[in-house]
Design an enzyme around this catalytic site. Structure first.
Site, PDB file in Angstrom:
ATOM      1  N   TYR A 103      17.313 -37.495  43.445  1.00 26.70           N
ATOM      2  CA  TYR A 103      17.232 -36.288  43.751  1.00 26.70           C
ATOM      3  C   TYR A 103      16.618 -35.097  43.946  1.00 26.70           C
ATOM      4  O   TYR A 103      16.288 -34.174  44.661  1.00 26.70           O
ATOM      5  CB  TYR A 103      18.378 -35.933  42.765  1.00 26.70           C
ATOM      6  CG  TYR A 103      19.298 -34.116  42.669  1.00 26.70           C
ATOM      7  CD1 TYR A 103      19.957 -34.243  43.218  1.00 26.70           C
ATOM      8  CD2 TYR A 103      18.445 -33.832  41.730  1.00 26.70           C
ATOM      9  CE1 TYR A 103      20.440 -32.761  43.754  1.00 26.70           C
ATOM     10  CE2 TYR A 103      18.695 -31.901  41.941  1.00 26.70           C
ATOM     11  CZ  TYR A 103      20.539 -31.376  42.459  1.00 26.70           C
ATOM     12  OH  TYR A 103      20.524 -30.089  42.938  1.00 26.70           O
ATOM     13  N   ASN A 124       5.417 -27.412  33.804  1.00 22.88           N
ATOM     14  CA  ASN A 124       6.646 -28.451  34.636  1.00 22.88           C
ATOM     15  C   ASN A 124       6.450 -29.576  33.614  1.00 22.88           C
ATOM     16  O   ASN A 124       6.215 -30.404  33.285  1.00 22.88           O
ATOM     17  CB  ASN A 124       6.438 -28.730  35.814  1.00 22.88           C
ATOM     18  CG  ASN A 124       7.821 -29.905  36.043  1.00 22.88           C
ATOM     19  OD1 ASN A 124       6.758 -30.415  37.074  1.00 22.88           O
ATOM     20  ND2 ASN A 124       8.435 -29.721  35.404  1.00 22.88           N
ATOM     21  N   GLY A 125       7.821 -29.732  33.131  1.00 19.22           N
ATOM     22  CA  GLY A 125       8.491 -30.608  31.875  1.00 19.22           C
ATOM     23  C   GLY A 125       8.679 -30.154  30.635  1.00 19.22           C
ATOM     24  O   GLY A 125       8.987 -28.875  30.660  1.00 19.22           O
ATOM     25  N   GLY A 161      13.185 -24.454  41.151  1.00 23.62           N
ATOM     26  CA  GLY A 161      13.538 -23.015  39.748  1.00 23.62           C
ATOM     27  C   GLY A 161      13.504 -22.320  41.288  1.00 23.62           C
ATOM     28  O   GLY A 161      12.661 -22.394  41.340  1.00 23.62           O
TER      29      GLY A 161
HETATM   30  P1  AMP Z   1      28.456 -32.339  38.284  1.00 21.82           P
HETATM   31  O1  AMP Z   1      29.015 -31.736  39.072  1.00 21.82           O
HETATM   32  O2  AMP Z   1      28.316 -31.817  36.448  1.00 21.82           O
HETATM   33  O3  AMP Z   1      29.183 -33.819  38.574  1.00 21.82           O
HETATM   34  O4  AMP Z   1      26.943 -32.819  38.640  1.00 21.82           O
HETATM   35  C1  AMP Z   1      26.692 -33.757  40.047  1.00 21.82           C
HETATM   36  C2  AMP Z   1      26.385 -33.069  41.112  1.00 21.82           C
HETATM   37  O5  AMP Z   1      25.166 -32.088  40.744  1.00 21.82           O
HETATM   38  C3  AMP Z   1      25.645 -33.883  42.128  1.00 21.82           C
HETATM   39  O6  AMP Z   1      26.097 -33.666  43.545  1.00 21.82           O
HETATM   40  C4  AMP Z   1      24.100 -33.831  42.064  1.00 21.82           C
HETATM   41  O7  AMP Z   1      23.413 -34.032  43.093  1.00 21.82           O
HETATM   42  C5  AMP Z   1      24.081 -32.507  40.962  1.00 21.82           C
HETATM   43  N1  AMP Z   1      22.713 -32.699  40.124  1.00 21.82           N
HETATM   44  C6  AMP Z   1      22.599 -33.418  39.394  1.00 21.82           C
HETATM   45  N2  AMP Z   1      21.328 -33.350  39.009  1.00 21.82           N
HETATM   46  C7  AMP Z   1      21.358 -32.053  38.733  1.00 21.82           C
HETATM   47  C8  AMP Z   1      19.903 -31.142  38.542  1.00 21.82           C
HETATM   48  N3  AMP Z   1      19.462 -31.279  37.640  1.00 21.82           N
HETATM   49  N4  AMP Z   1      20.076 -30.183  38.922  1.00 21.82           N
HETATM   50  C9  AMP Z   1      20.880 -29.193  39.362  1.00 21.82           C
HETATM   51  N5  AMP Z   1      21.858 -30.209  40.567  1.00 21.82           N
HETATM   52  C10 AMP Z   1      21.913 -31.326  40.418  1.00 21.82           C
END
Ligand code: AMP
Length: 482
Positions: A256, A117-118, A42
């Protein structure tokens, strides 16, 4: 922790990190360092509450930890040997200081501050009930519901917190500070992480082990799902006040969200990501000259993939570390721009090559589309995208920022349609069984899945009382509903 801003009925989800320490003369400084290590959980706001055993002291601010908690003046004001801290990132809407945690309240037993958190999935229902009973909410976070439920409960702080948590549904890891103790709690499913550590006789409860490493603390163990721990002058006390449930740790933490140098669920996150990459290669490798990660999130999986496929690993995309996460940009327009600001193609390792690109997930598809374009412009002859998670077909209601379902690329298209949208020659995702195999299991047991994988399967482990599946988790207008 979810924010339910009355004037903003767009999606309102948050990602957060927690830190609490009992019994250290530099409690606030250690908490600031712990939060700094958890900044990936965050980046929008941070807060610390300390107590010297009589008074409570707090500092809350918008922005990153290093920008707001590095000054001696701030840290010196946060007196006491007990401290808790919180970092948060909310996805939309103006963020207001009164929502920044930890949230403090005065009770009959004394002061108590809490960080969460959650997401609670029955927050709106509970909030409406509490408002009808005359509760006045200071913030628009679901976390404050816990404060009000505690105010109506009986007994000491632990009894009241336990009673309050019996009312809530959803995912929560919590840290709290009372005058003489730090409390840590993990929901019965254990969706979000929480670990215990020790430093020079002081005890720590925090989201991830990387927050222990930064201050040289020793990792003791994870807080168990459904466990409440009390850190006080006599050490660590463990309680199990909730009915036992089958554990459902969030598998996206391993894919991730958690830092790769953390250990969660007994697994080194980095190694788990490499194993997923190897599974991905076994399942869907195609002839290629180089394996290129989308940095930073795709790096460990790409290393595992390249080793398994016996194809050279190359840094074909270079990330500029001086811009925030793509997701921080609030509008689609800026988000597109953000992707270009953040990544650049490294022509020397792409030109004339058949490229396998590895990333951890496709959410809206924005990142992938831009990067594929960039890699093609750099002269790649073929671009094959491999993703170290199954397609994200469902929104998360438990504390990972995903848009409402309609905006998920995997909700809009099948894999062939997604490949067309992002402009690749081929696209493959690790299978759900492959993902479980990477976690050392034979596959996903649909009757008793070990993890919360609802974003890939739609198998939500709690009732979604206030969140229609397929809609935004919290399309709320509290002014209308309260
Ligand atoms: P997008 O461009 O919307 O398809 O987002 C995918 C990218 O965002 C990937 O490279 C992930 O590593 C990253 N990602 C996925 N989930 C999250 C999240 N909850 N918060 C921030 N980044 C994210």
């Amino acid at each position: 922790m979810i924010t339910t801003h009355p004037f903003d009925d767009d999606k309102l989800r948050e990602e957060c990190g927690l830190f609490g320490i009992y019994g250290h003369p530099d409690a606030a400084a250690h908490t600031a360092l712990g939060l700094h290590a958890l900044q990936h959980r965050g980046q929008e706001a941070a807060g610390i509450v300390t107590t010297d055993g009589v008074h409570f002291h707090s500092h809350h601010s918008m922005g990153q930890v290093g920008d707001n908690f590095a000054s001696e003046a701030v840290i010196n004001r946060l007196r006491g040997r007990l401290a808790i801290g919180h970092v948060r990132y909310s996805t939309t809407g103006e963020t207001i200081l009164r929502n920044v945690q930890p949230l403090y309240a005065d009770f009959e037993f004394g002061g108590f501050a809490i960080g969460h958190n959650g997401n609670l999935t029955n927050a709106l229902t509970l909030r409406k009930e509490l408002v009808a009973k005359g509760c006045l909410f200071q913030s628009t976070t679901d976390t404050e519901i816990i404060n009000h439920l505690m105010a109506m409960a009986h007994g000491d702080v632990v009894d009241r917190l336990t009673e309050a948590l019996h009312e809530v549904e959803g995912a929560y890891s919590l840290v709290g500070v009372a005058r003489d103790k730090i409390i840590g709690v993990r929901d019965p499913l254990g969706v979000r992480p929480l670990v215990l550590g020790r430093l020079e006789g002081a005890h720590i409860v925090t989201s991830e082990t990387c927050a222990l490493d930064i201050i040289g603390a020793q990792f003791l163990r994870e807080v168990e799902p459904g466990e409440l721990v009390v850190l006080d002058a006599a050490g660590i006390h463990s309680f199990h006040p909730f009915p036992k449930m089958r554990q459902r740790f969030c598998i996206f933490e391993l894919i991730y969200f958690a830092r790769p140098d953390s250990i969660v669920e007994g697994t080194a996150v980095y190694q788990a990501r490499k194993r997923i990459g190897a599974e991905l290669a076994r399942e869907s490798h195609c002839p290629a000259d180089v394996v290129v990660p989308v940095p930073d999130s795709g790096v460990p999986a790409a290393i595992g993939y390249a080793a398994e496929a016996k194809v050279p690993f190359e840094l074909g995309i270079i990330r500029n570390h001086y811009v925030g996460r793509t997701f921080i940009e609030p509008t689609d327009h800026i988000r597109h721009l953000g992707v270009r600001l953040k990544h650049n193609a490294n022509i020397s390792s792409l030109k004339g090559k058949r490229v396998v690109m590895v990333d951890d997930s496709i959410v809206r598809g924005t990142t992938s589309k831009k990067i594929v374009e960039m890699v093609r412009r750099a002269g790649a002859t073929e671009v094959h995208m491999r993703i170290s998670s199954p397609p994200t077909t469902h929104s998360c209601f438990y504390g990972i920022d995903t848009p409402e379902r309609q905006k998920l690329l995997a909700y809009q298209y099948d894999v062939a349609g997604m490949a067309k949208f992002i402009g690749v020659d081929s696209l493959a995702f690790v299978s759900i069984d492959g993902l479980y195999r990477a976690m050392g299991l034979p596959g996903r047991d649909p009757r008793a899945p070990r993890f919360c994988d609802a974003c890939f399967t739609g198998d939500y482990p709690t009732p979604l009382t206030d969140s229609a599946e397929g809609g935004a988790p919290t399309q709320l207008s509290l002014l209308e509903t309260a």
